[in-house]
Design a protein around this motif. Structure first.
Motif, mmCIF file in Angstrom:
data_model
loop_
_atom_site.group_PDB
_atom_site.id
_atom_site.type_symbol
_atom_site.label_atom_id
_atom_site.label_comp_id
_atom_site.label_asym_id
_atom_site.label_seq_id
_atom_site.Cartn_x
_atom_site.Cartn_y
_atom_site.Cartn_z
ATOM 1 N N GLU A 32 0.846 -1.457 -0.064
ATOM 2 C CA GLU A 32 -0.024 -0.189 -0.022
ATOM 3 C C GLU A 32 0.847 1.242 0.057
ATOM 4 N N ARG A 33 1.804 1.354 0.823
ATOM 5 C CA ARG A 33 2.855 2.501 1.124
ATOM 6 C C ARG A 33 3.589 2.618 -0.345
ATOM 7 N N LYS A 34 3.913 1.475 -0.898
ATOM 8 C CA LYS A 34 4.673 1.659 -2.303
ATOM 9 C C LYS A 34 3.918 2.073 -3.349
ATOM 10 N N PHE A 35 2.716 1.908 -3.546
ATOM 11 C CA PHE A 35 1.539 2.188 -4.392
ATOM 12 C C PHE A 35 1.402 3.730 -4.190
ATOM 13 N N ILE A 36 1.492 4.296 -2.892
ATOM 14 C CA ILE A 36 0.992 5.500 -2.734
ATOM 15 C C ILE A 36 2.456 6.549 -2.954
ATOM 16 N N LEU A 37 3.764 5.906 -2.569
ATOM 17 C CA LEU A 37 4.687 6.648 -3.048
ATOM 18 C C LEU A 37 5.131 6.572 -4.615
ATOM 19 N N LEU A 38 4.733 5.659 -5.220
ATOM 20 C CA LEU A 38 5.005 5.729 -6.756
ATOM 21 C C LEU A 38 3.758 6.533 -7.332
ATOM 22 N N LYS A 39 2.642 6.602 -6.881
ATOM 23 C CA LYS A 39 1.604 7.414 -7.218
ATOM 24 C C LYS A 39 2.265 8.844 -6.880
ATOM 25 N N SER A 40 2.829 9.266 -5.952
ATOM 26 C CA SER A 40 3.419 10.506 -5.500
ATOM 27 C C SER A 40 4.641 11.031 -6.508
ATOM 28 N N ILE A 41 5.405 10.064 -6.901
ATOM 29 C CA ILE A 41 6.582 10.416 -7.690
ATOM 30 C C ILE A 41 6.151 10.823 -9.135
ATOM 31 N N ILE A 42 5.037 10.401 -9.771
ATOM 32 C CA ILE A 42 4.412 10.654 -10.909
ATOM 33 C C ILE A 42 3.818 12.006 -11.081
ATOM 34 N N ASN A 43 3.124 12.254 -9.778
ATOM 35 C CA ASN A 43 2.213 13.610 -9.679
ATOM 36 C C ASN A 43 2.967 14.758 -8.807
ATOM 37 N N GLN A 44 4.141 14.678 -9.176
ATOM 38 C CA GLN A 44 4.939 15.745 -8.187
ATOM 39 C C GLN A 44 4.927 17.326 -9.008
ATOM 40 N N LYS A 45 3.936 17.800 -8.513
ATOM 41 C CA LYS A 45 3.714 19.229 -9.000
ATOM 42 C C LYS A 45 3.636 20.382 -8.051
ATOM 43 N N ASN A 46 2.507 20.093 -7.092
ATOM 44 C CA ASN A 46 2.244 21.226 -6.148
ATOM 45 C C ASN A 46 2.049 20.535 -4.611
ATOM 46 N N PHE A 47 2.651 20.983 -3.830
ATOM 47 C CA PHE A 47 2.809 20.359 -2.582
ATOM 48 C C PHE A 47 2.271 21.063 -1.104
ATOM 49 N N CYS A 48 1.761 20.409 -0.242
ATOM 50 C CA CYS A 48 1.370 21.271 0.813
ATOM 51 C C CYS A 48 1.684 20.423 2.118
ATOM 52 N N PHE A 49 2.673 21.282 2.984
ATOM 53 C CA PHE A 49 3.135 20.612 4.123
ATOM 54 C C PHE A 49 2.050 21.081 5.401
ATOM 55 N N ILE A 50 1.916 20.019 6.154
ATOM 56 C CA ILE A 50 0.812 20.127 7.226
ATOM 57 C C ILE A 50 1.624 19.883 8.174
ATOM 58 N N THR A 51 1.694 20.672 9.259
ATOM 59 C CA THR A 51 2.460 20.785 10.508
ATOM 60 C C THR A 51 1.440 20.677 11.600
ATOM 61 N N GLY A 52 1.813 19.494 12.455
ATOM 62 C CA GLY A 52 0.732 19.413 13.659
ATOM 63 C C GLY A 52 0.848 20.349 14.864
ATOM 64 N N ALA A 53 -0.293 20.960 15.044
ATOM 65 C CA ALA A 53 -0.339 22.060 16.027
ATOM 66 C C ALA A 53 -0.623 21.800 17.345
ATOM 67 N N LEU A 54 -1.011 20.338 17.532
ATOM 68 C CA LEU A 54 -1.393 19.903 19.044
ATOM 69 C C LEU A 54 -0.030 19.272 19.721
ATOM 70 N N GLY A 55 0.120 19.710 20.908
ATOM 71 C CA GLY A 55 1.290 19.163 21.768
ATOM 72 C C GLY A 55 2.732 19.251 21.009
ATOM 73 N N ARG A 56 3.305 18.007 21.003
ATOM 74 C CA ARG A 56 4.585 17.954 20.469
ATOM 75 C C ARG A 56 4.491 17.418 19.039
ATOM 76 N N GLN A 57 3.534 17.423 18.445
ATOM 77 C CA GLN A 57 3.435 16.914 16.889
ATOM 78 C C GLN A 57 3.743 17.783 16.042
ATOM 79 N N GLY A 58 4.823 17.789 15.105
ATOM 80 C CA GLY A 58 5.100 18.692 14.376
ATOM 81 C C GLY A 58 6.614 19.094 14.592
ATOM 82 N N ASP A 59 7.744 18.718 14.143
ATOM 83 C CA ASP A 59 9.013 19.097 14.413
ATOM 84 C C ASP A 59 9.533 20.079 13.650
#
Length: 131
Positions: A32-59
């Motif tokens: 499943e992760r391999k499929f998602i990663l391969l799909k991601s490589i093909i469609n690499q155009k626009n990205f959004c970073f989501i940083t967690g705002a709860l507690g210690r999530q999001g380094d």
């Protein structure tokens, strides 16, 4: 569960007060992760970073390192801080604009629930391996 794929696990649902036996297939997980990663490589155009705002999530250091890589490669991206990552939020943010979401919060979210999102939801580790 990832470290002990041959063990039995129990999941308690506090809302229904029921206990379930949970199974984990490392083979299915990796496919499943391999499929998602391969799909991601093909469609690499626009990205959004989501940083967690709860507690210690999001380094912040991980975010800075990945952001530097993206600037060097001249990828288009923007970032948001969020207390939760849900299907509805990603649909609103990503509609015809975002190809890949990269969450710098809880990697288990991508691993356990990543397949239900309408967009690839990658972890910071997966992105560092890809790029």
């Amino acid at each position: 569960m990832i470290e002990s794929p041959n063990s039995r696990f129990f999941q308690y649902n506090p809302f229904s007060h029921l206990l379930f036996v949970t199974e984990f297939s490392i083979k299915e997980f990796l496919e499943e992760r391999k499929f998602i990663l391969l799909k991601s490589i093909i469609n690499q155009k626009n990205f959004c970073f989501i940083t967690g705002a709860l507690g210690r999530q999001g380094d912040a250091n991980i975010f800075k390192k990945i952001k530097e890589i993206f600037k060097i490669k001249k990828f288009k991206f923007f970032s948001i801080f969020s207390t939760e990552i849900s299907i509805d939020k990603l649909d609103i943010l990503g509609f015809k604009k975002i190809d890949i979401f990269i969450q710098i919060a809880c990697p288990r979210l991508s691993y356990d629930w990543g397949k239900i999102f309408n967009f690839p939801l990658l972890t910071s580790f997966e992105v560092s391996v890809l790029f």
